[in-house]
Design a protein around this motif. Structure first.
Motif, short mmCIF file in Angstrom:
data_model
loop_
_atom_site.label_atom_id
_atom_site.label_comp_id
_atom_site.label_asym_id
_atom_site.label_seq_id
_atom_site.Cartn_x
_atom_site.Cartn_y
_atom_site.Cartn_z
N TRP A 36 27.47 -83.45 72.06
CA TRP A 36 27.23 -83.16 71.73
C TRP A 36 27.71 -82.67 73.39
CZ3 TRP A 36 23.52 -80.28 68.61
CH2 TRP A 36 22.76 -80.92 67.56
N ARG A 38 27.57 -78.02 75.60
CA ARG A 38 26.87 -76.83 75.94
C ARG A 38 27.77 -76.79 76.47
NH1 ARG A 38 22.26 -80.06 80.25
NH2 ARG A 38 23.92 -80.30 81.99
N ARG A 45 32.02 -74.74 78.39
CA ARG A 45 32.07 -75.84 77.61
C ARG A 45 31.81 -77.46 78.22
NH1 ARG A 45 32.39 -75.63 71.36
NH2 ARG A 45 32.47 -73.49 72.49
N TYR A 93 24.30 -75.19 72.76
CA TYR A 93 24.19 -76.44 72.30
C TYR A 93 25.23 -76.92 71.04
CZ TYR A 93 21.36 -78.65 76.46
OH TYR A 93 20.89 -78.79 77.16
N GLY A 107 26.04 -73.89 67.08
CA GLY A 107 25.72 -73.47 68.26
C GLY A 107 24.32 -73.74 68.21
#
Length: 114
Positions: A36, A38, A45, A93, A107
Motif C-alpha cells: 500500500w 498513499r 506518493r 491509498y 486508489g
C-alpha cells in the motif's frame, strides 16, 4: 496483466480504525510483493506498508505500531488494518503489486477528521 481493486476507504474520526482491502486478479503468479502506498494533497506518493510472498513486511516509520498489512492468498487479497488514525493519515491509498512489472489500483480515499 494484474488488476487491483481497492475498497474500504472513507471518513473516520481521529483515533478510529479502517480496514482497506485490495483484490488482485490476472497474472498473480508474477507478483512478488504487494503493498500500500498513499498520496496526500500536494505531497509525493509514499510507501505505507508492503509484504512479500514469504511474509516479510515493511512499514513506514509513521505507521509502525498502528497499521498492519496482511494477505489472504486464497482470496488473492491484501489488507491494511489502520488503527489509531490521525488527520495526517488522510490521503488516497493505492494498492501496488510488484513483479516483472509494477501494477497499481485506482486508489481509495481515506479522510481522518480531527
Amino acid at each position: 496483466q494484474v488488476r487491483l481493486v481497492e475498497s474500504g476507504g472513507g471518513l473516520v474520526q481521529a483515533g478510529g480504525s479502517l480496514r482497506l482491502s485490495c483484490v488482485a486478479s490476472g497474472s498473480i503468479f508474477r507478483v512478488n510483493v504487494m503493498g500500500w502506498y498513499r498520496q496526500a494533497p500536494g505531497k509525493q506518493r509514499e510507501l505505507v506498508a508492503d509484504r512479500t510472498t514469504v511474509g516479510t513486511t515493511t512499514y513506514a516509520d509513521s505507521v509502525k505500531g498502528r497499521f498492519v498489512i496482511s494477505r489472504d492468498n486464497a482470496k488473492n487479497t491484501v489488507y491494511l488494518q489502520m488503527n489509531s488514525l490521525k488527520p495526517e493519515d488522510t490521503a488516497v491509498y493505492y494498492c501496488d503489486a510488484r513483479g516483472p512489472m509494477d501494477y497499481w489500483g485506482k486508489g481509495t480515499l481515506v479522510t481522518v477528521s480531527s
